[in-house]
Each structure stands twice: as C-alpha cells, then as structure tokens.
Design an enzyme around this catalytic site. Structure first.
Site, PDB file in Angstrom:
ATOM      1  N   LYS A 100       0.861  -1.193   0.000  1.00 62.07           N
ATOM      2  CA  LYS A 100       0.000   0.000   0.000  1.00 62.07           C
ATOM      3  C   LYS A 100       0.893   1.237   0.000  1.00 62.07           C
ATOM      4  CE  LYS A 100      -4.220  -1.803   1.962  1.00 62.07           C
ATOM      5  NZ  LYS A 100      -3.855  -3.206   1.720  1.00 62.07           N
ATOM      6  N   ASP A 134      -1.685  -1.976  -4.058  1.00 57.30           N
ATOM      7  CA  ASP A 134      -3.100  -2.049  -3.696  1.00 57.30           C
ATOM      8  C   ASP A 134      -3.740  -0.674  -3.864  1.00 57.30           C
ATOM      9  OD1 ASP A 134      -2.922  -4.722  -2.929  1.00 57.30           O
ATOM     10  OD2 ASP A 134      -2.860  -4.294  -0.783  1.00 57.30           O
ATOM     11  N   GLN A 166     -11.027  -0.217  -8.834  1.00 54.53           N
ATOM     12  CA  GLN A 166     -12.241  -0.581  -8.080  1.00 54.53           C
ATOM     13  C   GLN A 166     -13.496  -0.240  -8.877  1.00 54.53           C
ATOM     14  OE1 GLN A 166     -10.804   2.298  -5.412  1.00 54.53           O
ATOM     15  NE2 GLN A 166     -10.288   0.885  -3.748  1.00 54.53           N
ATOM     16  N   ARG A 187      -5.447  -5.455 -11.300  1.00 52.60           N
ATOM     17  CA  ARG A 187      -6.307  -6.330 -10.494  1.00 52.60           C
ATOM     18  C   ARG A 187      -7.631  -5.583 -10.359  1.00 52.60           C
ATOM     19  NH1 ARG A 187      -4.724  -6.191  -4.662  1.00 52.60           N
ATOM     20  NH2 ARG A 187      -3.229  -7.847  -5.059  1.00 52.60           N
ATOM     21  N   LYS A 190     -14.046  -4.849  -6.451  1.00 50.17           N
ATOM     22  CA  LYS A 190     -15.219  -3.960  -6.335  1.00 50.17           C
ATOM     23  C   LYS A 190     -14.893  -2.707  -5.536  1.00 50.17           C
ATOM     24  CE  LYS A 190     -18.589  -7.674  -6.817  1.00 50.17           C
ATOM     25  NZ  LYS A 190     -19.668  -8.458  -6.135  1.00 50.17           N
ATOM     26  N   GLY A 191     -14.016  -2.849  -4.530  1.00 46.41           N
ATOM     27  CA  GLY A 191     -13.655  -1.703  -3.695  1.00 46.41           C
ATOM     28  C   GLY A 191     -14.138  -1.901  -2.266  1.00 46.41           C
ATOM     29  N   LYS A 204     -25.264  -1.681  -5.044  1.00 45.99           N
ATOM     30  CA  LYS A 204     -24.404  -2.834  -5.305  1.00 45.99           C
ATOM     31  C   LYS A 204     -24.614  -3.397  -6.718  1.00 45.99           C
ATOM     32  CE  LYS A 204     -23.493  -7.484  -3.537  1.00 45.99           C
ATOM     33  NZ  LYS A 204     -22.201  -7.618  -4.191  1.00 45.99           N
ATOM     34  N   THR A 229     -12.430 -11.342  -6.974  1.00 47.72           N
ATOM     35  CA  THR A 229     -13.799 -11.354  -6.461  1.00 47.72           C
ATOM     36  C   THR A 229     -14.150 -12.748  -5.967  1.00 47.72           C
ATOM     37  OG1 THR A 229     -16.127 -10.895  -6.960  1.00 47.72           O
ATOM     38  CG2 THR A 229     -14.826 -11.842  -8.742  1.00 47.72           C
ATOM     39  N   HIS A 230     -15.092 -12.799  -4.994  1.00 48.21           N
ATOM     40  CA  HIS A 230     -15.634 -14.085  -4.548  1.00 48.21           C
ATOM     41  C   HIS A 230     -17.067 -14.233  -5.015  1.00 48.21           C
ATOM     42  CE1 HIS A 230     -12.921 -12.245  -1.545  1.00 48.21           C
ATOM     43  NE2 HIS A 230     -12.319 -13.402  -1.606  1.00 48.21           N
ATOM     44  N   ARG A 292     -12.913  -6.737   6.245  1.00 46.23           N
ATOM     45  CA  ARG A 292     -13.457  -8.053   5.875  1.00 46.23           C
ATOM     46  C   ARG A 292     -14.780  -8.313   6.581  1.00 46.23           C
ATOM     47  NH1 ARG A 292      -9.540  -6.880   3.329  1.00 46.23           N
ATOM     48  NH2 ARG A 292     -11.221  -6.113   2.049  1.00 46.23           N
TER      49      ARG A 292
HETATM   50  P1  FDA Z   1     -19.267  -9.305  -2.752  1.00 45.88           P
HETATM   51  O1  FDA Z   1     -18.944  -8.361  -1.654  1.00 45.88           O
HETATM   52  O2  FDA Z   1     -20.383  -8.996  -3.662  1.00 45.88           O
HETATM   53  O3  FDA Z   1     -19.460 -10.729  -2.135  1.00 45.88           O
HETATM   54  C1  FDA Z   1     -19.815 -11.864  -2.930  1.00 45.88           C
HETATM   55  C2  FDA Z   1     -19.745 -13.117  -2.069  1.00 45.88           C
HETATM   56  O4  FDA Z   1     -18.388 -13.364  -1.706  1.00 45.88           O
HETATM   57  C3  FDA Z   1     -20.471 -13.014  -0.748  1.00 45.88           C
HETATM   58  O5  FDA Z   1     -21.811 -13.358  -0.877  1.00 45.88           O
HETATM   59  C4  FDA Z   1     -19.701 -14.000   0.106  1.00 45.88           C
HETATM   60  O6  FDA Z   1     -20.070 -15.329  -0.197  1.00 45.88           O
HETATM   61  C5  FDA Z   1     -18.303 -13.845  -0.381  1.00 45.88           C
HETATM   62  N1  FDA Z   1     -17.537 -12.871   0.427  1.00 45.88           N
HETATM   63  C6  FDA Z   1     -17.156 -11.621   0.067  1.00 45.88           C
HETATM   64  N2  FDA Z   1     -16.431 -11.034   1.026  1.00 45.88           N
HETATM   65  C7  FDA Z   1     -16.370 -11.917   2.030  1.00 45.88           C
HETATM   66  C8  FDA Z   1     -15.772 -11.896   3.311  1.00 45.88           C
HETATM   67  N3  FDA Z   1     -15.093 -10.845   3.756  1.00 45.88           N
HETATM   68  N4  FDA Z   1     -15.905 -12.993   4.077  1.00 45.88           N
HETATM   69  C9  FDA Z   1     -16.581 -14.071   3.660  1.00 45.88           C
HETATM   70  N5  FDA Z   1     -17.169 -14.148   2.452  1.00 45.88           N
HETATM   71  C10 FDA Z   1     -17.072 -13.091   1.652  1.00 45.88           C
HETATM   72  N6  FDA Z   1     -10.265  -3.674  -2.233  1.00 45.88           N
HETATM   73  C11 FDA Z   1      -9.722  -2.448  -2.374  1.00 45.88           C
HETATM   74  O7  FDA Z   1     -10.403  -1.443  -2.167  1.00 45.88           O
HETATM   75  N7  FDA Z   1      -8.402  -2.320  -2.748  1.00 45.88           N
HETATM   76  C12 FDA Z   1      -7.622  -3.395  -3.012  1.00 45.88           C
HETATM   77  O8  FDA Z   1      -6.443  -3.244  -3.346  1.00 45.88           O
HETATM   78  C13 FDA Z   1      -8.186  -4.696  -2.868  1.00 45.88           C
HETATM   79  N8  FDA Z   1      -7.464  -5.821  -3.107  1.00 45.88           N
HETATM   80  C14 FDA Z   1      -8.090  -7.058  -3.130  1.00 45.88           C
HETATM   81  C15 FDA Z   1      -7.387  -8.185  -3.513  1.00 45.88           C
HETATM   82  C16 FDA Z   1      -8.033  -9.407  -3.614  1.00 45.88           C
HETATM   83  C17 FDA Z   1      -7.279 -10.608  -4.067  1.00 45.88           C
HETATM   84  C18 FDA Z   1      -9.423  -9.499  -3.305  1.00 45.88           C
HETATM   85  C19 FDA Z   1     -10.155 -10.789  -3.451  1.00 45.88           C
HETATM   86  C20 FDA Z   1     -10.102  -8.383  -2.892  1.00 45.88           C
HETATM   87  C21 FDA Z   1      -9.449  -7.163  -2.778  1.00 45.88           C
HETATM   88  N9  FDA Z   1     -10.138  -6.034  -2.348  1.00 45.88           N
HETATM   89  C22 FDA Z   1      -9.522  -4.796  -2.472  1.00 45.88           C
HETATM   90  C23 FDA Z   1     -11.473  -6.156  -1.695  1.00 45.88           C
HETATM   91  C24 FDA Z   1     -12.621  -5.973  -2.672  1.00 45.88           C
HETATM   92  O9  FDA Z   1     -12.685  -4.640  -3.084  1.00 45.88           O
HETATM   93  C25 FDA Z   1     -13.960  -6.364  -2.026  1.00 45.88           C
HETATM   94  O10 FDA Z   1     -14.194  -5.553  -0.923  1.00 45.88           O
HETATM   95  C26 FDA Z   1     -14.072  -7.812  -1.594  1.00 45.88           C
HETATM   96  O11 FDA Z   1     -13.409  -8.666  -2.473  1.00 45.88           O
HETATM   97  C27 FDA Z   1     -15.533  -8.250  -1.492  1.00 45.88           C
HETATM   98  O12 FDA Z   1     -16.167  -8.160  -2.730  1.00 45.88           O
HETATM   99  P2  FDA Z   1     -16.502  -9.418  -3.679  1.00 45.88           P
HETATM  100  O13 FDA Z   1     -16.088  -9.056  -5.039  1.00 45.88           O
HETATM  101  O14 FDA Z   1     -15.864 -10.637  -3.156  1.00 45.88           O
HETATM  102  O15 FDA Z   1     -18.051  -9.528  -3.744  1.00 45.88           O
END
Ligand code: FDA
Length: 309
Positions: A100, A134, A166, A187, A190-191, A204, A229-230, A292
C-alpha cells in the site's frame, strides 16, 4: 455500496485508534484475526504460501500496515518486503507481493513513497518477481495511478509492477482504458472503502454490473490481469464469456482473499483456471480485518461462534 448501517458502522470502527491498539495487542484479538490473517510473522506467511502452492495456488503476500507517519516506519515496512522477495526466490515459491502506498510513506511525501516503492520494484525485477500496488480510498486513486504509471515507465520495470482498480468508482472504466494504453497489469476488485455517492455507485447492482463490463474489456486486452472477487454470479458469467470467446484460461487469473471461499478457490483450480490467493500477515491486522467483517457482516457472528468454541 448500498451501505447498510452495520456495514458502514464496521468500516467506521476500522478507523478507530483505541479499539485498534486494544485489539491488536490482545490474545483474543489475535485469535479472532486468524480467520483472515496468515499469522504475525514473515515465517507464517511463507509457511502458508508453501501450503497453498502445494495445492496449485500461487499467492500475493501482504505485510499488513497502512498510513505510516515517518520515513523510518516506511523504510521498516519496505524492509519486510525486501526480505520477502529474497525468501520467495530462495525457496522457489509461487508468490508475488502487494503493497500500500500509505505504508510506503505516501502521506509524508510522494517523493519518499516513490523512492521506497521504486527500490522494491527494482528488487522484484532482479528476482524475477512482480509487485502490485493495492488501491486505497478515493483521495488516493489519482496519486496511485500516477505512481503506478511512473514506476512502470522506469527501466527494467515494465511487467514487474501493476495496480488495482475498483469497479465501485464511476471513474473506473476511464482508468482501465488509461492503464491499458500503457499495458499495465490490473487487479479488478469492487472496492472496500467507504465512498460517497459523488464518486462511487451507491447501489451494489451497479457496482456488480460495472465489474462484469470491465472484466470483458480486461479479458480481451492481451495483457495478463487479475479478477479479484468471490462473487459466484460474476465468476460464472466470466467463465461463460471466456468459453464463448475462446479466451485462454491461463491468460488471466482469478484472485481471492486468504480464508474466504476456499471451496470456490479449489474448484477453480480443478477446472484449470489460474487462482491466486492474497495472503495478509503481520501485527497491524486490525483495519484489514474490520474491512473483511464489513463486507460480510455475517462474519461477525461466525467469528463470535468460533471464539466460544
Ligand atoms: P461481494 O462483496 O459482492 O461478495 C460476494 C460473495 O463473496 C459473498 O456473498 C460471500 O459469499 C463472499 N464474500 C465476500 N467477502 C467476504 C468476506 N469478507 N468474508 C466471507 N465471504 C465473503 N479492495 C480495495 O479497495 N483495494 C484493493 O487493493 C483490494 N485488493 C483485493 C485483492 C483481492 C485478491 C481481493 C479478493 C479483494 C481485494 N479487495 C480490495 C477487496 C474488494 O474490493 C472487495 O471488498 C471484496 O473482495 C468483497 O467483494 P466481492 O467481489 O468478493 O463480492
């Protein structure tokens, strides 16, 4: 991001200094954080990297820390990354690093952050590795993009540095197109910060739609990117697009966080997709941990249950 009060409350708590120092020093805090953090030491991170590598999963190591206020602290933070880069090479690990800018002194001066980060990119280049910057809050978006482009333009750096964009930001598409003109690795996430509706989609559904739209641009750009993303619906749609367009499964990678959706991580590896796990470690785990929880407030219950066990 269509923020409910629990979510925005948790993000607000992530910036609480008193709670932070209490939590980081308590045994209970350290135990709770184990759900999302590999451990307190470099050796913990390397051990987790080895374990994941054996499952066919490369990692990106993140030595936790942000917003340092002296150059000495920034240099100490960078030293850990120098150690990591050497250890990764010596042990032949499949691992890159994520930093960072506020950990590299960006809040003190851009020149300090540039100098310290550029030394790290030099080291990454010399050890055949890759460093990703990041993305933090929207007050730093422009500065982070500028820094990534400057560092990328230095000798030996192309292909050794990338950054993060993001999809919750309105400006994200423009930034994607700009970084692609330099062929900088992105990378896409979503943010994770709390942003006002003046800069970020409040709903969202809009964040998700933008994510998928930008994914399609990245996948057809000819540059290796990471889709962080997850979100199963987005992953399913991405796989469909990849198959339909005949895109090489290995021309990009999915990325997920340590401890999140391990089931999905494993199934993507089995299907032959690239899947990298972001592995944070270190004593300064509190702000990361709280973000998280904010993403999935159900995690608060989950953690509480585990503590009582
Ligand atoms: P979303 O929030 O829509 O969640 C989809 C599903 O994923 C949920 O229903 C749940 O099943 C699962 N899930 C998501 N988050 C979870 C959690 N904390 N615990 C358990 N299950 C969860 N952000 C940023 O601002 N700057 C950055 O540099 C990064 N870097 C980064 C690296 C990597 C490898 C990842 C995976 C994520 C980031 N992020 C990040 C975080 C990102 O912006 C975001 O906040 C999270 O990934 C959650 O969003 P999702 O895309 O997973 O989907």
């Amino acid at each position: 991001m269509g923020m409910n009060p629990l979510r925005s409350g948790l993000i607000a708590l992530s910036q609480n200094k008193a709670l932070r120092s209490f939590a980081e020093q308590s045994r209970m805090g350290q135990k709770m954080s184990g759900r999302f953090i590999a451990g307190m030491h470099v050796s913990d991170a390397l051990r987790v990297a080895e374990t994941l590598n054996r499952k066919g999963i490369p990692v990106s190591l993140d030595s936790l820390g942000e917003n340092v206020s002296t150059e000495l602290e920034a240099r100490r933070a960078a030293d850990i990354y120098h150690q990591l880069l050497d250890a990764i090479q010596q042990r032949g690990l499949q691992a890159s690093v994520s930093v960072k800018l506020t950990q590299m002194g960006m809040n003190i001066s851009t020149a300090i952050a540039r100098q310290i980060t550029s030394e790290l990119v030099d080291h990454a280049a010399a050890t055949g590795n890759f460093l990703r910057i990041d993305m933090e809050g929207s007050d730093l978006t422009q500065a982070t993009i500028d820094m990534a482009r400057e560092l990328h333009a230095m000798p030996n750096h192309p292909g050794r540095i990338g950054t993060v964009l993001q999809s919750y930001l309105y400006r994200c598409e423009e930034d994607v197109l700009l970084l692609l003109t330099d062929r900088i690795r992105i990378r896409l996430c979503k943010g994770a910060y709390k942003e006002p509706p003046s800069v970020a989609f409040p709903e969202k559904a809009d964040v998700d739609a933008n994510y998928l739209k930008l994914t399609k641009i990245l996948l057809t750009s000819g540059v290796f990117h990471g889709l962080a993303t997850h979100d199963e619906a987005i992953i399913r749609a991405t796989k469909k697009f990849v198959e339909h367009e005949g895109i090489d499964k290995r021309s990009f990678e999915f990325q997920m966080l340590y401890g999140v959706r391990r089931d999905l991580q494993t199934s993507l590896v089995k299907e032959g997709y690239g899947m990298r796990v972001y592995v944070p470690f270190g004593t300064e785990w509190y702000p990361y941990f709280m973000r998280r929880l904010a993403e999935r407030p159900a995690n608060v219950l989950f953690i509480a249950k585990n503590l009582l066990k």
